[in-house]
Scaffold this motif. Structure first.
Motif, PDB file in Angstrom:
ATOM      1  N   THR A  11      -2.457 -14.643  30.137  1.00 36.78           N
ATOM      2  CA  THR A  11      -1.673 -13.532  30.671  1.00 36.78           C
ATOM      3  C   THR A  11      -0.184 -13.865  30.590  1.00 36.78           C
ATOM      4  OG1 THR A  11      -3.443 -12.949  32.176  1.00 36.78           O
ATOM      5  CG2 THR A  11      -1.269 -12.109  32.707  1.00 36.78           C
ATOM      6  N   ARG A  12       0.641 -12.906  30.179  1.00 35.08           N
ATOM      7  CA  ARG A  12       2.073 -13.113  30.024  1.00 35.08           C
ATOM      8  C   ARG A  12       2.814 -12.146  30.940  1.00 35.08           C
ATOM      9  NH1 ARG A  12      -0.352 -12.875  24.930  1.00 35.08           N
ATOM     10  NH2 ARG A  12      -0.547 -14.919  23.971  1.00 35.08           N
ATOM     11  N   ALA A 338      20.204  12.515  17.069  1.00 28.15           N
ATOM     12  CA  ALA A 338      18.829  12.343  16.592  1.00 28.15           C
ATOM     13  C   ALA A 338      18.558  10.888  16.210  1.00 28.15           C
ATOM     14  CB  ALA A 338      18.562  13.268  15.415  1.00 28.15           C
ATOM     15  N   LEU A 339      19.510  10.265  15.503  1.00 34.45           N
ATOM     16  CA  LEU A 339      19.315   8.882  15.063  1.00 34.45           C
ATOM     17  C   LEU A 339      19.350   7.913  16.232  1.00 34.45           C
ATOM     18  CD1 LEU A 339      21.481   8.867  11.800  1.00 34.45           C
ATOM     19  CD2 LEU A 339      18.990   8.884  11.984  1.00 34.45           C
ATOM     20  N   VAL A 340      20.315   8.101  17.138  1.00 39.90           N
ATOM     21  CA  VAL A 340      20.421   7.196  18.289  1.00 39.90           C
ATOM     22  C   VAL A 340      19.177   7.304  19.176  1.00 39.90           C
ATOM     23  CG1 VAL A 340      21.696   6.733  20.422  1.00 39.90           C
ATOM     24  CG2 VAL A 340      22.945   7.177  18.299  1.00 39.90           C
ATOM     25  N   ALA A 341      18.795   8.527  19.515  1.00 39.21           N
ATOM     26  CA  ALA A 341      17.637   8.722  20.388  1.00 39.21           C
ATOM     27  C   ALA A 341      16.345   8.307  19.690  1.00 39.21           C
ATOM     28  CB  ALA A 341      17.554  10.179  20.835  1.00 39.21           C
ATOM     29  N   ALA A 342      16.233   8.549  18.374  1.00 41.76           N
ATOM     30  CA  ALA A 342      15.028   8.133  17.654  1.00 41.76           C
ATOM     31  C   ALA A 342      14.901   6.613  17.653  1.00 41.76           C
ATOM     32  CB  ALA A 342      15.051   8.671  16.227  1.00 41.76           C
ATOM     33  N   ALA A 343      16.030   5.925  17.466  1.00 44.84           N
ATOM     34  CA  ALA A 343      15.996   4.458  17.535  1.00 44.84           C
ATOM     35  C   ALA A 343      15.591   3.998  18.931  1.00 44.84           C
ATOM     36  CB  ALA A 343      17.366   3.892  17.162  1.00 44.84           C
ATOM     37  N   GLY A 344      16.115   4.675  19.951  1.00 42.89           N
ATOM     38  CA  GLY A 344      15.725   4.340  21.320  1.00 42.89           C
ATOM     39  C   GLY A 344      14.247   4.567  21.561  1.00 42.89           C
ATOM     40  N   CYS A 345      13.713   5.652  21.015  1.00 42.23           N
ATOM     41  CA  CYS A 345      12.281   5.934  21.166  1.00 42.23           C
ATOM     42  C   CYS A 345      11.430   4.859  20.494  1.00 42.23           C
ATOM     43  CB  CYS A 345      11.948   7.305  20.570  1.00 42.23           C
ATOM     44  SG  CYS A 345      12.505   8.706  21.565  1.00 42.23           S
ATOM     45  N   VAL A 346      11.874   4.390  19.341  1.00 45.40           N
ATOM     46  CA  VAL A 346      11.131   3.344  18.640  1.00 45.40           C
ATOM     47  C   VAL A 346      11.135   2.051  19.448  1.00 45.40           C
ATOM     48  CG1 VAL A 346      11.188   1.831  16.615  1.00 45.40           C
ATOM     49  CG2 VAL A 346      11.429   4.300  16.337  1.00 45.40           C
ATOM     50  N   VAL A 347      12.297   1.685  20.002  1.00 48.32           N
ATOM     51  CA  VAL A 347      12.380   0.456  20.806  1.00 48.32           C
ATOM     52  C   VAL A 347      11.478   0.558  22.036  1.00 48.32           C
ATOM     53  CG1 VAL A 347      13.909  -0.955  22.216  1.00 48.32           C
ATOM     54  CG2 VAL A 347      14.696  -0.121  20.006  1.00 48.32           C
ATOM     55  N   VAL A 348      11.570   1.687  22.749  1.00 46.35           N
ATOM     56  CA  VAL A 348      10.746   1.868  23.947  1.00 46.35           C
ATOM     57  C   VAL A 348       9.264   1.919  23.562  1.00 46.35           C
ATOM     58  CG1 VAL A 348      10.199   3.458  25.840  1.00 46.35           C
ATOM     59  CG2 VAL A 348      12.579   3.013  25.230  1.00 46.35           C
ATOM     60  N   GLY A 349       8.959   2.598  22.459  1.00 48.79           N
ATOM     61  CA  GLY A 349       7.580   2.645  21.992  1.00 48.79           C
ATOM     62  C   GLY A 349       7.035   1.270  21.655  1.00 48.79           C
ATOM     63  N   LEU A 350       7.894   0.411  21.053  1.00 44.48           N
ATOM     64  CA  LEU A 350       7.474  -0.958  20.758  1.00 44.48           C
ATOM     65  C   LEU A 350       7.246  -1.756  22.032  1.00 44.48           C
ATOM     66  CD1 LEU A 350       9.754  -1.880  17.717  1.00 44.48           C
ATOM     67  CD2 LEU A 350       7.256  -1.873  17.741  1.00 44.48           C
ATOM     68  N   PHE A 351       8.124  -1.555  23.035  1.00 42.18           N
ATOM     69  CA  PHE A 351       7.933  -2.250  24.309  1.00 42.18           C
ATOM     70  C   PHE A 351       6.590  -1.870  24.932  1.00 42.18           C
ATOM     71  CE2 PHE A 351      12.724  -2.849  25.302  1.00 42.18           C
ATOM     72  CZ  PHE A 351      12.747  -3.933  24.450  1.00 42.18           C
ATOM     73  N   ALA A 352       6.291  -0.569  24.926  1.00 41.77           N
ATOM     74  CA  ALA A 352       5.053  -0.112  25.563  1.00 41.77           C
ATOM     75  C   ALA A 352       3.826  -0.573  24.782  1.00 41.77           C
ATOM     76  CB  ALA A 352       5.064   1.407  25.680  1.00 41.77           C
ATOM     77  N   ALA A 353       3.846  -0.346  23.463  1.00 39.09           N
ATOM     78  CA  ALA A 353       2.692  -0.740  22.647  1.00 39.09           C
ATOM     79  C   ALA A 353       2.536  -2.255  22.590  1.00 39.09           C
ATOM     80  CB  ALA A 353       2.840  -0.162  21.236  1.00 39.09           C
ATOM     81  N   GLY A 354       3.669  -2.967  22.481  1.00 37.97           N
ATOM     82  CA  GLY A 354       3.611  -4.426  22.462  1.00 37.97           C
ATOM     83  C   GLY A 354       3.186  -4.998  23.794  1.00 37.97           C
ATOM     84  N   GLY A 355       3.683  -4.389  24.882  1.00 36.28           N
ATOM     85  CA  GLY A 355       3.316  -4.877  26.204  1.00 36.28           C
ATOM     86  C   GLY A 355       1.825  -4.789  26.454  1.00 36.28           C
ATOM     87  N   ALA A 356       1.214  -3.700  25.991  1.00 35.40           N
ATOM     88  CA  ALA A 356      -0.231  -3.535  26.179  1.00 35.40           C
ATOM     89  C   ALA A 356      -1.012  -4.605  25.432  1.00 35.40           C
ATOM     90  CB  ALA A 356      -0.652  -2.146  25.709  1.00 35.40           C
ATOM     91  N   ARG A 357      -0.437  -5.131  24.342  1.00 38.02           N
ATOM     92  CA  ARG A 357      -1.146  -6.120  23.538  1.00 38.02           C
ATOM     93  C   ARG A 357      -0.845  -7.552  23.973  1.00 38.02           C
ATOM     94  NH1 ARG A 357      -0.913  -1.696  20.891  1.00 38.02           N
ATOM     95  NH2 ARG A 357      -2.456  -1.167  19.289  1.00 38.02           N
ATOM     96  N   PHE A 358       0.425  -7.832  24.307  1.00 44.10           N
ATOM     97  CA  PHE A 358       0.828  -9.205  24.545  1.00 44.10           C
ATOM     98  C   PHE A 358       0.652  -9.659  25.997  1.00 44.10           C
ATOM     99  CE2 PHE A 358       3.807  -8.405  20.818  1.00 44.10           C
ATOM    100  CZ  PHE A 358       2.938  -9.003  19.921  1.00 44.10           C
ATOM    101  N   SER A 359       0.690  -8.730  26.946  1.00 45.03           N
ATOM    102  CA  SER A 359       0.629  -9.154  28.341  1.00 45.03           C
ATOM    103  C   SER A 359      -0.764  -9.627  28.737  1.00 45.03           C
ATOM    104  CB  SER A 359       1.051  -8.010  29.264  1.00 45.03           C
ATOM    105  OG  SER A 359       0.060  -7.004  29.280  1.00 45.03           O
ATOM    106  N   ARG A 360      -1.787  -9.081  28.077  1.00 43.28           N
ATOM    107  CA  ARG A 360      -3.183  -9.377  28.409  1.00 43.28           C
ATOM    108  C   ARG A 360      -3.525  -8.949  29.839  1.00 43.28           C
ATOM    109  NH1 ARG A 360      -5.339 -10.336  23.407  1.00 43.28           N
ATOM    110  NH2 ARG A 360      -3.948 -11.715  22.231  1.00 43.28           N
TER     111      ARG A 360
END
Length: 560
Positions: A11-12, A338-360
């Motif tokens: 668990t992380r 559009a570009l700034v918010a889209a980049a923000g969405c990608v970062v937040v999306g990576l945090f959420a999707a990555g968190g579900a995988r890495f935190s265990r």
């Protein structure tokens, strides 16, 4: 030998904390508006009820019913036509019927008015031919608004209905035919009930988009609860009253979700058999050309005529009317956001999707999908919640125009992330899901940190999904109107705001160029997706993920 410090089953807590913080940040504006439901102001509701609230509720219910029914009939009917029959140009119309999705309702709405309203060419010609007293239906009305919105939203139902028809095993349909049912009766008794989950999913997206709109309906003189949020906020600057109405919009959104559950009928669905779809019947003679004509009329009215009219205005109007420098400036503002918010969405999306995988952590896995909640809510609800947050930060500044503008632009980006991160998260999560667990587990065993695994394994393998998610978010933001109209700082205008402002003043030609640019750019992702066997199905399924999930799966055979 290097000792492993981060095993695959460990668990992380850092990733768990990051996931919880991300979800909390995205749910905060929704919670602030939802709090208005729990703490209603009697005085505000009495005033609203004595003035315009009953008419708003009636108009909202009527608009939802008309647009929902129209989109369901048109989308499902066209899906059955191209899936069950062969006729001239069927292959072309299979994907062409998706293209009206690129036409924002607030663009089609003002073109529709310019052509069909009293001063327009249609009514003018009729008066010249039959006299000044010739009857013509009232264009600026609830049915007029519903017609425009149906023509821009039916592709959501069409895409999912067509996918459901392609995925259905044909055995049940053929069995009904062998028992003596005709194709139409078998469609009604067998095919449509089995496609109910897909039809319900498409319908709930249509109704959510209808609830989100407050620009198109204002062209037609229709006052919905979403319009009330904007009018109270901009006209009266009464934040508390606006939040109260936004809470009512939130209630309508929850009712739409409940309606979708009812449409599913409380059943679970599973797929059995092949996926070859139905055997199409070749239409001949007049019936074949009638089928072609129906598809052609829909695409022409929903996309062809509006685009031609926008081109005519753009190419024939004087330069002073077109105002090219201003149109380019406002389009630049739109692309920047559009570009700034889209980049923000990608970062937040990576945090959420990555968190579900890495935190265990089971908590992180359960919380991560909640980042999609904002996409299932109307824009005015998100905007009002973010405006409360902006107020907190403005109070911390020195009150200078520059500080307020910076906080407002940051808040606008925040609102876009809350509203559209679901699109990026859905695409990113689907891409990360395809990565074999053996590689990251081996890297963890060798001591690689989660950040390194994310950077060197997941991101390279998922870059296509990340790019697709960013493009889809950028296009959605480019077309978006309610949020930017409510949150933008003074003097900051985007292409969508400029189109709506000019169209509200009946300056059709001035609105034509930015509207044409929005439609053209919006066609890019649709053009990419229509090359697939199931055009735009993945995009619409991202919208499905914004709803509370059940264990129901769209398919063919009902399981009691």
């Amino acid at each position: 030998m290097r000792q492993a410090t981060s095993g695959p089953g460990r668990t992380r807590p850092v990733w768990t904390i990051l996931t919880v913080a991300t979800v909390g940040m995205l749910l905060l504006p929704v919670g602030l508006v939802g709090f208005g439901i729990l703490t209603p102001s009697v005085e505000v509701w009495d005033q609203l009820w004595e003035t315009r609230l009953p008419a708003m509720i009636t108009s909202t219910v009527g608009l939802l019913a008309l647009v929902g029914l129209g989109s369901l009939v048109l989308g499902a009917g066209l899906a059955w036509l191209v899936s069950g029959y062969d006729f001239p140009l069927r292959r072309i119309f299979t994907w062409a019927l998706v293209l009206p999705l690129a036409m924002p309702a607030y663009v089609l709405g003002f073109v529709f008015l310019a052509i069909f309203d009293f001063p327009g060419p249609i009514q003018t010609t009729l008066r010249d031919l039959f006299g000044p007293d010739v009857w013509f239906p009232d264009v600026r009305s609830l049915p007029g608004a519903a017609t425009v919105m149906t023509l821009t939203l039916y592709p959501y139902v069409y895409v999912l209905a067509r996918s459901a028809l392609r995925e259905q095993a044909p055995a049940t349909f053929e069995s009904a035919r062998l028992l003596g049912d005709g194709r139409i009766r078998a469609l009604r008794r067998v095919v449509l009930p089995l496609a109910r989950p897909s039809l319900a999913a498409g319908l709930v997206v249509v109704m959510m988009e209808t609830l989100n709109d407050f620009a198109t309906v204002q062209y037609f003189g229709v006052e919905t609860v979403s319009v009330g949020v904007y009018q109270v906020w901009r006209g009266m600057f009464d934040r508390d009253a606006a939040i109260e109405i936004a809470a009512l919009v939130l209630v309508f959104a929850l009712m739409v979700m409940a309606f979708e559950r009812i449409m599913r009928g409380g059943r679970r669905y599973s797929q059995k058999g092949g996926q070859r779809g139905f055997e199409r019947v070749a239409l001949r003679g007049r019936r074949a050309w009638m089928a072609t004509g129906i598809c052609a009329v829909v695409v022409t009215i929903a996309l062809g005529i509006p685009v031609v009219q926008l081109l005519v205005w753009t190419l024939t109007s004087p330069a002073s009317v077109i105002d090219l420098p201003r149109a380019v400036e406002y389009l630049g503002n739109s692309l920047f956001m559009a570009l700034v918010a889209a980049a923000g969405c990608v970062v937040v999306g990576l945090f959420a999707a990555g968190g579900a995988r890495f935190s265990r952590s089971p908590l992180a896995k359960r919380l991560a999908p909640l980042v999609t909640v904002g996409y299932g809510l109307p824009g005015p609800v998100v905007a009002l919640g973010v405006l409360v947050v902006i107020g907190w930060f403005v109070a911390m500044t020195d009150g200078s125009p520059a500080a307020i503008a910076l906080v407002s632009l940051t808040g606008l980006t925040y609102a876009y992330i809350v509203r559209f991160v679901a699109v990026a998260y859905g695409s990113i999560d689907a891409s990360l899901e395809k990565v074999s667990t053996s590689m990251p587990d081996a890297a963890h065993t060798l001591g690689a940190s989660p950040w390194r695994v994310l950077r060197q394994i997941y991101l390279p393998l998922a870059k296509a999904g990340i790019g697709a998610g960013m493009v889809l978010v950028a296009i959605d933001i480019l077309k978006e109107l309610p949020i930017v109209l409510m949150i933008r700082p003074f003097g900051f205008t985007t292409a969508s705001v400029w189109v709506w402002s000019m169209a509200s003043e009946s300056r059709w030609a001035t609105a034509a160029l930015p509207a044409l640019l929005i439609v053209t750019i919006a066609l890019i992702p649709i053009g990419i997706y229509v090359g697939d066997a199931n055009p735009l199905r993945s995009l619409v399924r991202v919208r499905e993920r914004s709803r509370p999930q059940t264990d129901d799966a769209t398919s063919s055979d009902p399981v009691p």
